[in-house]
Design an enzyme around this catalytic site. Structure first.
Site, PDB file in Angstrom:
ATOM      1  N   LYS A  98       0.855  -1.180   0.000  1.00  0.00           N
ATOM      2  CA  LYS A  98       0.000   0.000   0.000  1.00  0.00           C
ATOM      3  C   LYS A  98       0.892   1.231   0.000  1.00  0.00           C
ATOM      4  CE  LYS A  98      -4.539   0.897   0.238  1.00  0.00           C
ATOM      5  NZ  LYS A  98      -5.597   0.136  -0.442  1.00  0.00           N
ATOM      6  N   GLY A 198     -21.291   6.099   4.392  1.00  0.00           N
ATOM      7  CA  GLY A 198     -20.338   6.467   3.354  1.00  0.00           C
ATOM      8  C   GLY A 198     -20.859   6.078   1.993  1.00  0.00           C
ATOM      9  N   VAL A 199     -21.265   7.063   1.199  1.00  0.00           N
ATOM     10  CA  VAL A 199     -21.853   6.771  -0.114  1.00  0.00           C
ATOM     11  C   VAL A 199     -21.035   7.436  -1.214  1.00  0.00           C
ATOM     12  CG1 VAL A 199     -24.177   6.274   0.687  1.00  0.00           C
ATOM     13  CG2 VAL A 199     -23.523   8.647   0.239  1.00  0.00           C
ATOM     14  N   GLY A 200     -19.704   7.330  -1.067  1.00  0.00           N
ATOM     15  CA  GLY A 200     -18.808   7.788  -2.110  1.00  0.00           C
ATOM     16  C   GLY A 200     -18.764   6.780  -3.235  1.00  0.00           C
ATOM     17  N   LYS A 201     -17.576   6.558  -3.783  1.00  0.00           N
ATOM     18  CA  LYS A 201     -17.451   5.725  -4.978  1.00  0.00           C
ATOM     19  C   LYS A 201     -18.025   4.322  -4.770  1.00  0.00           C
ATOM     20  CE  LYS A 201     -12.987   6.462  -5.476  1.00  0.00           C
ATOM     21  NZ  LYS A 201     -11.623   6.440  -6.054  1.00  0.00           N
ATOM     22  N   VAL A 202     -17.629   3.652  -3.677  1.00  0.00           N
ATOM     23  CA  VAL A 202     -18.091   2.279  -3.454  1.00  0.00           C
ATOM     24  C   VAL A 202     -19.504   2.254  -2.900  1.00  0.00           C
ATOM     25  CG1 VAL A 202     -17.654   0.131  -2.214  1.00  0.00           C
ATOM     26  CG2 VAL A 202     -15.731   1.451  -3.106  1.00  0.00           C
ATOM     27  N   GLY A 203     -19.752   3.073  -1.872  1.00  0.00           N
ATOM     28  CA  GLY A 203     -21.058   3.058  -1.233  1.00  0.00           C
ATOM     29  C   GLY A 203     -22.188   3.359  -2.193  1.00  0.00           C
TER      30      GLY A 203
END
Length: 375
Positions: A98, A198-203
């Site tokens: 990472k 969390g409703v960004g890219k994945v959510g």
């Protein structure tokens, strides 16, 4: 900063607090940690290679405004360790690594900085392949690739896998269905209430899968524009003020999809959900949380098992990306999650411990030693 070890502590255990005192103790289990600095571009980055027992390390680049350098080091160590376990559980011939770039991606990210970062990754000679993570995107990887051969997650226009959040969300959805099957006897989520933090890219993609199946979805996000965009696109979704309010909702499933440490003592004490299954990495805030969840009757789907879809997607790029092939592989997360629950039941341990045991066995069966590039 380098140390080697053939085995690693389970991912649900926090590494020792990094400092200049006891440095090698703090890095226990990691093969290599490299600090990168370029005053001309402002680049400050850490690259951690946890294990190359199964192959070269692959993991994303996180661009984040850390509170201090110790916080960045703690994060990169935990994330890289998790990638080793994730790759092993996904059955990939890869190790775990990472990178983190210290700074605010909204103000500090420039093409010159990304090119400088690419030169640093190139200097590792293929021991570490980078990809997207929080604060970076496929367009950024295209820029990094101008100076580096060891890049995945590039844009579709550049022959890459594109947005890895697509299959990350799909894999979490498959893991959630596996958990539902254990918890309620059926993988169906129709009529279940799922809380997504969390409703960004994945959510955002996960919410789409849940709504398409007929689940009732409650969401929250600290970024108002992100939350507003989702509510405008999917008005059937209900929002609450914050995560503290969400975990107190009468949920069937709780899906943490933001940053790590989402499951601490306070959250577990009030959580009503029967299942926890989300996309965030390192969800267990400290050792012992996995047992608190079990004591409360909460079925925890280990994060690095269910969120491996993104890794599967960018890893497929190394063979010439084929979305249908990658999606089929990500669908296997359902069976892998069931395997973890079966192992937990047979060993009499929480699923987080069972997943660690399976992953460690897979890494130990791989050829020992440090991976070196060919030639």
């Amino acid at each position: 900063m380098t140390t080697t070890s053939p085995s690693a502590p389970p991912t649900h255990r926090e590494p020792a607090h990094p400092s200049t005192t006891g440095l090698f103790d703090a890095l226990e289990g990691h093969e290599q940690v490299v600090a990168c600095a370029d005053p001309d571009t402002g680049l400050r980055a850490l690259v951690a290679v946890h294990s190359t027992a199964r192959g070269p390390a692959l993991g994303g680049t996180r661009f984040h405004a850390y509170a201090d350098q110790d916080a960045a080091l703690r994060d990169v160590l935990a994330l890289s360790r998790g990638m080793s376990y994730k790759a092993a559980m996904a059955g990939l011939p890869l190790g775990g690594g990472k990178a983190v770039i210290l700074g605010d991606p909204r103000t500090d990210k420039t093409p010159d900085l990304l090119r400088s970062y690419g030169r640093f990754v190139q200097s590792l000679g293929g021991r570490y392949y980078t990809a997207c993570d929080v604060g970076t995107c496929s367009a950024d990887m295209d820029v990094v690739a101008e100076q580096c051969r060891y890049v995945t997650g590039r844009s579709v226009e550049q022959g890459g896998a594109g947005d890895s959040s697509v299959l990350t969300a799909y894999g979490v959805y498959q893991g959630m269905r596996a958990a539902a099957e254990v918890a309620w006897g059926s993988p169906e989520l129709t009529g279940r209430t799922v809380g997504v933090a969390g409703v960004g890219k994945v959510g955002r993609h996960l919410v789409g899968h849940l709504l398409d199946e007929g689940a009732d979805v409650v969401v929250t996000d600290v970024h108002a524009p992100t939350l507003g965009a989702l509510l405008q696109a999917r008005p059937e979704v209900r929002a609450v003020a914050d995560t503290a309010a969400l975990v107190r909702e009468p949920l069937d499933v709780y899906a943490p999809c933001a940053l790590g440490g989402a499951l601490d003592d306070d959250v577990v004490a009030v959580l009503s959900a029967r299942v926890v299954c989300g996309a965030a990495n390192n969800q267990l805030a400290h050792p012992g949380v996995e047992r608190l969840l079990e004591e409360r009757g909460v079925l925890y789907a280990p994060d690095y098992v269910v969120n491996a879809g993104g890794l599967i997607q960018v890893a497929d790029e190394l063979d010439g990306f084929d979305f249908a092939r990658a999606r089929e592989r990500a669908a296997g997360i359902h069976a892998t999650t069931r395997e973890v629950f079966a192992r937990a039941a047979s060993d009499g341990v929480p699923p987080a411990v069972a997943a660690d045991r399976i992953a460690e066995q897979r890494m130990q069966r791989s050829a020992p030693g440090v991976w070196l590039p060919e030639g």
